[in-house]
Design a protein around this motif. Structure first.
Motif, mmCIF file in Angstrom:
data_model
loop_
_atom_site.group_PDB
_atom_site.id
_atom_site.type_symbol
_atom_site.label_atom_id
_atom_site.label_comp_id
_atom_site.label_asym_id
_atom_site.label_seq_id
_atom_site.Cartn_x
_atom_site.Cartn_y
_atom_site.Cartn_z
ATOM 1 N N ALA A 83 0.832 -1.205 0.000
ATOM 2 C CA ALA A 83 0.000 0.000 0.000
ATOM 3 C C ALA A 83 0.865 1.253 0.000
ATOM 4 O O ALA A 83 0.563 2.233 -0.693
ATOM 5 N N ALA A 84 1.959 1.216 0.784
ATOM 6 C CA ALA A 84 2.880 2.359 0.822
ATOM 7 C C ALA A 84 3.541 2.570 -0.529
ATOM 8 O O ALA A 84 3.695 3.707 -0.991
ATOM 9 N N ALA B 81 20.360 13.446 -8.733
ATOM 10 C CA ALA B 81 20.541 13.547 -7.277
ATOM 11 C C ALA B 81 19.240 13.234 -6.554
ATOM 12 O O ALA B 81 19.236 12.523 -5.529
ATOM 13 N N PHE B 82 18.132 13.747 -7.067
ATOM 14 C CA PHE B 82 16.830 13.507 -6.440
ATOM 15 C C PHE B 82 16.499 12.024 -6.424
ATOM 16 O O PHE B 82 16.024 11.490 -5.411
ATOM 17 N N LEU B 83 16.756 11.347 -7.532
ATOM 18 C CA LEU B 83 16.490 9.912 -7.600
ATOM 19 C C LEU B 83 17.311 9.157 -6.568
ATOM 20 O O LEU B 83 16.782 8.304 -5.835
ATOM 21 N N ALA B 84 18.596 9.481 -6.488
ATOM 22 C CA ALA B 84 19.470 8.796 -5.528
ATOM 23 C C ALA B 84 19.023 9.051 -4.090
ATOM 24 O O ALA B 84 18.994 8.131 -3.259
ATOM 25 N N LEU B 85 18.659 10.289 -3.790
ATOM 26 C CA LEU B 85 18.234 10.639 -2.433
ATOM 27 C C LEU B 85 16.900 9.999 -2.083
ATOM 28 O O LEU B 85 16.679 9.577 -0.936
ATOM 29 N N SER B 86 16.002 9.912 -3.056
ATOM 30 C CA SER B 86 14.716 9.259 -2.821
ATOM 31 C C SER B 86 14.897 7.771 -2.554
ATOM 32 O O SER B 86 14.223 7.199 -1.690
ATOM 33 N N ILE B 87 15.799 7.154 -3.307
ATOM 34 C CA ILE B 87 16.087 5.731 -3.079
ATOM 35 C C ILE B 87 16.655 5.533 -1.674
ATOM 36 O O ILE B 87 16.275 4.599 -0.958
ATOM 37 N N TYR B 88 17.559 6.432 -1.285
ATOM 38 C CA TYR B 88 18.125 6.340 0.065
ATOM 39 C C TYR B 88 17.029 6.493 1.125
ATOM 40 O O TYR B 88 16.973 5.712 2.084
ATOM 41 N N GLY B 89 16.167 7.493 0.942
ATOM 42 C CA GLY B 89 15.091 7.713 1.905
ATOM 43 C C GLY B 89 14.125 6.552 1.982
ATOM 44 O O GLY B 89 13.531 6.298 3.033
ATOM 45 N N THR B 90 13.974 5.832 0.878
ATOM 46 C CA THR B 90 13.048 4.692 0.835
ATOM 47 C C THR B 90 13.622 3.458 1.515
ATOM 48 O O THR B 90 12.939 2.770 2.270
ATOM 49 N N PHE B 91 14.906 3.180 1.274
ATOM 50 C CA PHE B 91 15.465 1.894 1.694
ATOM 51 C C PHE B 91 16.347 1.952 2.934
ATOM 52 O O PHE B 91 16.667 0.900 3.493
ATOM 53 N N THR B 92 16.760 3.139 3.369
ATOM 54 C CA THR B 92 17.601 3.182 4.553
ATOM 55 C C THR B 92 16.854 2.686 5.785
ATOM 56 O O THR B 92 15.652 2.932 5.949
ATOM 57 N N LYS B 93 17.544 1.976 6.634
ATOM 58 C CA LYS B 93 16.965 1.515 7.895
ATOM 59 C C LYS B 93 17.126 2.569 8.996
ATOM 60 O O LYS B 93 16.565 2.430 10.082
ATOM 61 N N ARG B 94 17.863 3.603 8.687
ATOM 62 C CA ARG B 94 18.109 4.662 9.666
ATOM 63 C C ARG B 94 16.903 5.585 9.772
ATOM 64 O O ARG B 94 16.320 5.984 8.768
ATOM 65 N N VAL C 30 21.691 23.439 -1.396
ATOM 66 C CA VAL C 30 21.924 22.085 -1.896
ATOM 67 C C VAL C 30 21.931 21.092 -0.737
ATOM 68 O O VAL C 30 21.292 20.030 -0.795
ATOM 69 N N VAL C 31 22.645 21.440 0.345
ATOM 70 C CA VAL C 31 22.737 20.545 1.503
ATOM 71 C C VAL C 31 21.370 20.350 2.156
ATOM 72 O O VAL C 31 20.940 19.214 2.423
ATOM 73 N N VAL C 32 20.661 21.456 2.384
ATOM 74 C CA VAL C 32 19.379 21.389 3.091
ATOM 75 C C VAL C 32 18.327 20.650 2.274
ATOM 76 O O VAL C 32 17.631 19.747 2.785
ATOM 77 N N PHE C 33 18.196 20.974 0.990
ATOM 78 C CA PHE C 33 17.129 20.354 0.203
ATOM 79 C C PHE C 33 17.488 18.936 -0.233
ATOM 80 O O PHE C 33 16.587 18.133 -0.496
ATOM 81 N N ALA C 34 18.769 18.615 -0.264
ATOM 82 C CA ALA C 34 19.154 17.219 -0.454
ATOM 83 C C ALA C 34 18.711 16.407 0.767
ATOM 84 O O ALA C 34 18.133 15.320 0.634
ATOM 85 N N GLY C 35 18.969 16.952 1.956
ATOM 86 C CA GLY C 35 18.526 16.283 3.175
ATOM 87 C C GLY C 35 17.021 16.176 3.257
ATOM 88 O O GLY C 35 16.467 15.139 3.648
ATOM 89 N N GLN D 249 11.077 9.454 3.335
ATOM 90 C CA GLN D 249 10.839 8.506 4.427
ATOM 91 C C GLN D 249 9.576 8.861 5.207
ATOM 92 O O GLN D 249 8.752 7.998 5.520
ATOM 93 N N LYS D 250 9.392 10.151 5.508
ATOM 94 C CA LYS D 250 8.279 10.567 6.354
ATOM 95 C C LYS D 250 6.937 10.436 5.648
ATOM 96 O O LYS D 250 5.910 10.228 6.303
ATOM 97 N N LEU D 251 6.919 10.557 4.324
ATOM 98 C CA LEU D 251 5.651 10.418 3.606
ATOM 99 C C LEU D 251 5.080 9.011 3.767
ATOM 100 O O LEU D 251 3.860 8.834 3.825
ATOM 101 N N ARG D 252 5.945 8.023 3.843
ATOM 102 C CA ARG D 252 5.470 6.661 4.082
ATOM 103 C C ARG D 252 4.826 6.549 5.459
ATOM 104 O O ARG D 252 3.805 5.872 5.627
ATOM 105 N N GLU D 253 5.407 7.221 6.443
ATOM 106 C CA GLU D 253 4.842 7.204 7.792
ATOM 107 C C GLU D 253 3.516 7.949 7.828
ATOM 108 O O GLU D 253 2.570 7.519 8.491
ATOM 109 N N ILE D 254 3.454 9.079 7.132
ATOM 110 C CA ILE D 254 2.205 9.844 7.079
ATOM 111 C C ILE D 254 1.100 9.005 6.459
ATOM 112 O O ILE D 254 -0.039 8.990 6.935
ATOM 113 N N HIS D 255 1.423 8.281 5.397
ATOM 114 C CA HIS D 255 0.441 7.410 4.751
ATOM 115 C C HIS D 255 -0.042 6.334 5.720
ATOM 116 O O HIS D 255 -1.243 6.053 5.805
ATOM 117 N N ALA D 256 0.893 5.733 6.441
ATOM 118 C CA ALA D 256 0.521 4.662 7.375
ATOM 119 C C ALA D 256 -0.364 5.163 8.498
ATOM 120 O O ALA D 256 -1.211 4.421 9.012
#
Length: 232
Positions: free
Chosen positions: A20-21, A123-136, A176-181, A188-195
């Protein structure tokens, strides 16, 4: 005789929640892409239309302020809006950004704009992948990113009066630093908001998510363009 393993109801529920997420995030990315496409088309059409471009240049303050009003309305009213209303507001907002972005074609070389967009997309794609799969848990980034964003806004306002090129460069690097973060954090947080929002309109919620990632993308794009862009 072996007995087939039974699937734990908790495991099945976790799989369903994960699917669903994924479906929700796919919808978020579709709306975000639609918004970016609208922005690009409106910007390109505007710069090719002398009458419309002249209107933008004559009313540059109105063109710059309109998106701010729309994004505030979308951000604070997203939980109250129906899906169709949220969709219309998001597309109107994306188009209004396109009007203001049309002036970029007058300032920067076309090749620089395309290069900055390609770098941003990668860069956006790489950061989104990181946000999706990181366990941190990226919640710890929240305070740092918020303080950094406030600092950028304040420094940007100050630099409007100072007109300092070195300060502008530092602000762009900070962006660049802030919006990359924020890209990784928001993903990551959008998945939590959805849940945690099972009773809200999923279309409106997806558009709210698309807006957050859209803002991350365009601000990252602007910062990269200001750093690496070649002026006309």
């Amino acid at each position: 005789m072996s007995v087939p393993n039974e699937v734990s109801p908790f495991g099945a529920e976790a799989v369903l929640n994960h699917e669903a997420a994924n479906t929700f995030m796919a919808k978020v990315y579709r709306w975000m892409t639609f918004g970016l496409g609208t922005t690009a088309l409106v910007a390109w059409f505007t710069v090719q239309n002398e009458v419309l471009l002249a209107f933008v240049l004559r009313n540059i303050m109105l063109v710059a302020l309109a998106p701010i009003v729309l994004v505030i309305a979308l951000s604070f009213m997203a939980h109250k809006l129906s899906g169709p209303v949220a969709a219309v507001l998001f597309l109107v907002y994306s188009a209004s950004i396109g009007l203001s972005f049309s002036t970029l074609f007058l300032v920067y070389e076309l090749g620089s704009i395309f290069s900055a967009f390609a770098i941003t997309a990668t860069a956006f794609l790489a950061l989104s992948i990181y946000g999706t799969f990181t366990k941190r848990d990226l919640s710890a980034w929240r305070s740092f990113l918020f303080i950094g964003l406030i600092g950028i806004i304040v420094a940007g306002i100050v630099n409007v009066f100072m007109k300092s090129s070195p300060m502008g460069f530092v602000i762009s690097c900070a962006m660049v630093v802030v919006f990359a973060g924020l890209t990784a954090y928001d993903t990551q947080k959008l998945r939590e908001i959805h849940a945690n929002s099972p009773h809200r309109s999923m279309t409106a919620l997806a558009i709210y998510g698309a807006l957050k990632l859209y803002l991350d993308f365009i601000n990252l794009f602007l910062a990269i363009l200001r750093i690496f862009g070649r002026r006309n």
